[in-house]
Design an enzyme around this catalytic site. Structure first.
Site, PDB file in Angstrom:
ATOM      1  N   GLU A  61      -4.743  79.689  39.495  1.00 28.06           N
ATOM      2  CA  GLU A  61      -5.865  79.690  40.039  1.00 28.06           C
ATOM      3  C   GLU A  61      -6.905  81.070  39.037  1.00 28.06           C
ATOM      4  O   GLU A  61      -7.413  80.414  39.097  1.00 28.06           O
ATOM      5  CB  GLU A  61      -4.898  80.794  41.297  1.00 28.06           C
ATOM      6  CG  GLU A  61      -5.923  81.308  42.370  1.00 28.06           C
ATOM      7  CD  GLU A  61      -5.038  81.609  43.839  1.00 28.06           C
ATOM      8  OE1 GLU A  61      -5.230  82.321  44.518  1.00 28.06           O
ATOM      9  OE2 GLU A  61      -3.692  80.755  43.719  1.00 28.06           O
ATOM     10  N   GLU A  87       3.313  88.892  44.133  1.00 32.53           N
ATOM     11  CA  GLU A  87       2.903  88.978  44.975  1.00 32.53           C
ATOM     12  C   GLU A  87       3.088  89.496  46.281  1.00 32.53           C
ATOM     13  O   GLU A  87       1.921  89.566  47.366  1.00 32.53           O
ATOM     14  CB  GLU A  87       2.283  87.721  44.618  1.00 32.53           C
ATOM     15  CG  GLU A  87       1.095  87.026  46.115  1.00 32.53           C
ATOM     16  CD  GLU A  87       0.672  85.258  45.616  1.00 32.53           C
ATOM     17  OE1 GLU A  87      -0.514  85.113  46.790  1.00 32.53           O
ATOM     18  OE2 GLU A  87       1.516  84.266  44.609  1.00 32.53           O
TER      19      GLU A  87
END
Length: 911
Positions: free
Chosen positions: A521, A788
């Site tokens: 990502e 996260e």
């Protein structure tokens, strides 16, 4: 002399004798946020400086006038031939636009400044600083775009998998390419090398590496803009024969980028999904300009006469990693006298069609090295090194063996409970570096050139023998945004949380503000960026870094108005649309930039596009009720409550908020009519929000923590109802066992809202909470960066949802803003910190706290101690500013103080 009279507590003002005699000196001269830049992208650069007290004990020191002198060389400064402002009555020290003799590409200048203090006493002239204008027009370039005539792509043996473990096919990777050119030179007075590539590059001159940038020239919205770097190589040019060399790899331009393999974007070459979004092959453009004392110039530029061959980097990809076969090295390839008769001629490439500009940001480079804290043999021949810190960067390998020995490095942020590397979260990113030895009896050192990783653990296999702690070194790499923060308190967990936040910011301020540095990502997600940007400004100087990324964001704005969900945006995922709170970054981030740095130029640069976005906003929701039509639906990402906060709620709240910010920015730009328009829009949207979501007693319909936090933070609850709404929020938290349930959007405003509405004590409890979910829970579980997910790791269970996880994600680190603004008490009351708020507030069990940050005027610091009911504080205010000081001391009235260091003591008045 005025004294502050406060009869109910003792106050010590450490006033220096004869403070009226103090003077100031200008220092830290910058041009466009850079020190002595050698390639500016404008002919009207802005000049800035800071003020330092010649006697640090001075109080209320400020500038009353300045004089700037600019000349074409140092010898002419006494009689400047480019610009002399004369004495200008002004307190301004930043962003003074050059207004002298018109400058042109390649113009060089030397400048200095002096100032007059509050008593009219002049300073000495500053030390001279320099700047040079870069190449600004296509006609400034004579060098051609060149490429290799051979671009083989080989299929790897291994398959990669997505986060569900589904095979996504074999990888298609390419080797890096060398380019070289011999040339003759005399002794130039100056030699500047302008270098760019479609892809990433390293440059060598006469056998030695030039510059210290990694993955140069970085990542941009390639279809719109490309950056070049400029190097002063005057001292590297030798009389007679010279050689200029370059190595290029796919990088973000032609390699695997973002999570393309994960989503299998339709419409692309099915044989190579996930790569070549901008172009298929890398290309190079170099222009070396030698300036001689007689005024002549010699230019060596890329063209088909350059020779090219494959580099030892047989695989080179930012996401997948690098394979380097040292047996393929060609000694002396970038030095004079090398036989390149077997090399092929380069070919012309169509190159880049967008803007070609100097890179406006900071270097992406190696910052420090970290030695491992342990190495274990997980199983025979498999060694796992633990750096003790999660980082972005590379592992440097030291090894001795025979030619052909193959050493493989794998990377992970965390281990499974059985000691295995947890690499599931890498998903389609192979993230493996391989070094094939050439057999040097003296030993070999390998540090990759064209990749990077996010990791704490390095698994080494194939090592000839048993490696020691000295054989692996972690090399920390990120954009060199100067670190400026200090946080220290009586709570070791809070201190570790601050460290975790800073390390996460470092790992993800990597050319762009990425979401994560490890998996497939690594994109500039806008929702993450906008909730974190203010916190980021406390921890580092991000002015030039953000200047660069805001151009990426605006370059990739969609034609019909919305900003993308990440920038640069190499592709649009099928079904991906505008996302409320993500696309709003195009308004929120420039606003924060203006507030922190006092810079309206960014607002002017992007104003038209911000207006275009707000028009889209209005047309998308003509009834002012919020909508989820065409929304990506991220919502309050990773919140723990059910049901989730509706997108319509978030959409309307952010629409109202950005309308308010637009009205403020319009006023700063002198656009009074547009300011009124957006004030009216904000009023209408706020009224609609109240009608739809606020009940007569101030409670919200279908309430949760995030809804209250956002509504209160954005000022969307009518004044008379705010306290009741805040009380309801506090009750929700207490009823949940003093624990949060908020996601990315709700966490950032949660603690500030509690502190500003009479529940500072509860904010402190949340900050010091160590049970799940909390920042302290992460620390208790060994975190060295921000996760996260609140439950990225669960004690006794191990990694949670290993395939969709990141242990370096700064969004929840936005709490750093509260730590500095409330615990430390530092925030701005005027753009650029021209007026500062100093209001430290103890919370929880803290007995002392020491905080500092650098603003554009200098260092702001607070330190307080709470002992036996007595509150003692020391504050530092930089020159040329004032601060409104509020302290939790009985009968203390807010005081407006000028620069200096002050100490206070008195009876503690608890919130």
């Amino acid at each position: 002399m005025n004294f502050i009279r406060l009869p109910f507590y003792s106050l010590l003002l450490m006033l220096a004798p004869h403070s009226w005699a103090q003077t100031l000196a200008p220092s830290n001269l910058q041009v466009e946020y850079q020190e002595s830049p050698i390639a500016l992208g404008t002919t009207k650069p802005r000049l800035s400086w800071q003020l330092e007290a010649t006697k640090p004990a001075g109080k209320d020191l400020h500038q009353t006038a300045y004089e700037i002198q600019v000349a074409s060389n140092k010898e002419q400064l006494d009689e400047p031939n480019l610009w002399s402002t004369g004495k200008v009555t002004s307190t301004s020290t930043h962003q003074i636009t050059y207004a002298g003799v018109p400058l042109s590409p390649r113009s060089s200048a030397v400048w200095r400044v002096r100032c007059w203090d509050q008593d009219g006493s002049p300073s000495e002239w500053s030390s001279p600083a320099t700047f040079t204008i870069g190449l600004l027009n296509g006609s400034d370039w004579s060098a051609k775009w060149i490429a290799s005539p051979e671009n083989p792509i080989h299929e790897t043996e291994e398959n990669v998998q997505n986060f569900k473990g589904t095979p996504k096919g074999k990888l298609h990777l390419t080797p890096a390419k060398h380019f070289r050119k011999d040339f003759e030179a005399n002794n130039p007075v100056r030699a500047l090398l302008y270098a760019t590539s479609l892809g990433v590059n390293t440059i060598e001159l006469n056998g030695k590496r030039i510059g210290d940038w990694n993955l140069a020239p970085g990542w941009t919205s390639y279809h719109n803009r490309l950056h070049y770097l400029t190097y002063d190589v005057t001292e590297r040019i030798q009389e007679g024969g010279n050689t200029l060399g370059a190595t290029i790899a796919d990088g973000w331009y032609a390699g695997y980028v973002a999570y393309g393999l994960f989503v299998n974007v339709a419409g692309l070459d099915p044989s190579r999904p996930g790569r070549s979004y901008y172009g298929k092959y890398p290309a190079l453009r170099l222009q070396l300009e030698l300036q001689y004392s007689d005024g002549s110039t010699k230019v060596i530029g890329t063209d088909p006469s350059w020779k090219t061959a494959f580099a030892p980097h047989t695989e080179a990809d930012t996401l997948m990693g690098e394979t380097y076969d040292a047996r393929l090295e060609q000694d002396g390839w970038s030095s004079p006298g090398f036989d390149d008769s077997a090399w092929k001629n380069a070919i012309l490439d169509e190159g880049h069609k967008g803007k070609l500009e100097p890179h406006p940001g900071v270097p992406l480079r190696a910052i420090e090295e970290i030695k491992p804290v342990s190495v274990t043999e997980h199983k025979p021949g498999v060694f796992i090194f633990n750096l003790g810190q999660n980082i972005s960067g590379l592992a440097k390998l030291k090894v001795k063996g025979k030619a052909g020995d193959r050493v493989t490095l794998r990377f992970a942020e965390i281990l499974h409970n059985d000691g295995r590397m947890s690499t599931e979260n890498l998903r389609c990113a192979r993230a493996i570096d391989t070094y094939i030895l050439k057999g040097d009896p003296e030993g070999e050192i390998y540090l990759p050139d064209f990749t990077f990783h996010g990791f704490q653990y390095v698994e080494v296999t194939g090592y000839p023998g048993t490696p020691t702690l000295d054989d692996i070194t972690g090399v920390v790499i990120h954009s060199d945004t100067p670190l400026i923060s200090e946080f220290e308190s009586s709570d070791p967990i809070l201190n570790q949380i601050h460290s975790n936040i800073v390390w996460t910011q470092r790992a993800n301020y990597f050319e762009i503000p990425t979401d994560c540095p490890q998996r497939d990502e690594r994109m500039g997600w806008t929702g993450d960026a906008q909730v974190y940007i203010k916190a980021a400004t406390y921890n580092a100087d991000i002015a030039s870094f953000t200047t660069k990324w805001l151009r990426d964001l605006n370059d990739d704005q969609w034609d019909f108005g919305p900003y993308p969900n990440f920038a640069p945006s190499p592709f649009i995922r099928k079904g991906m649309n505008f996302a409320a709170a993500w696309g709003d970054a195009g308004i929120i981030c420039p606003w924060h930039f203006w507030q922190v740095y006092g810079d309206t130029t960014v607002l002017e640069e992007h104003w038209e596009q911000m207006e275009k976005f707000m028009t889209f906003r209005k047309e998308r929701d003509p009834q002012n009720v919020g909508t989820k039509v065409g929304d990506s639906g991220f919502g309050d990402w990773l919140a723990l409550y059910q049901p989730k906060t509706p997108v319509e709620f978030i959409d309307l709240a952010y629409h109202a908020h950005t309308s308010q910010l637009m009205s403020e920015m319009a006023m700063a730009l002198g656009k009074t009519e547009r300011a009124k328009y957006y004030r009216d829009r904000h009023r209408a949207l706020s009224a609609s929000f109240a009608k739809l979501h606020v009940q007569p007693d101030g409670s919200l319909t279908e309430a949760n923590q995030s809804k209250y936090a956002m509504a209160l933070y954005f000022g969307l609850i009518p004044d008379g109802l705010k306290q009741n709404a805040a009380n309801n929020l506090a009750k929700l938290i207490r009823d949940n066992g003093n624990k949060m349930q908020t996601g990315f959007l709700g966490t950032r405003p949660l603690l500030p809202v509690l502190s500003s509405h009479g529940h500072h004590d509860l904010a402190g409890i949340l900050m010091q909470q160590t049970e799940y979910p909390s920042w302290g829970y992460e620390v208790e579980n060994g975190a060295t960066t921000i996760w996260e997910r609140w439950n990225s790791f669960i004690k006794d269970e191990g990694v949670h949802e290993p395939g969709m996880n990141s242990f370096s994600h700064y969004a929840f680190g936005a709490v750093s803003e509260w730590m500095f603004a409330e615990l430390g008490g530092i925030s701005q009351l005027a753009p650029g910190y021209d007026l500062i708020r100093i209001a430290p507030r103890p919370a929880g069990t803290l007995t002392h706290c020491k905080v500092s940050t650098q603003v554009r005027h200098g260092k702001v610091a607070t330190a307080w101690n709470l002992t036996d009911g007595t509150f003692k504080a020391s504050i530092t205010i930089p020159p040329n500013t004032k601060a409104v000081v509020s302290l939790p001391i009985a009968d203390f009235s807010p005081q407006t103080l000028g620069s200096g260091t002050y100490s206070f003591s008195g009876s503690y008045l608890q919130d």
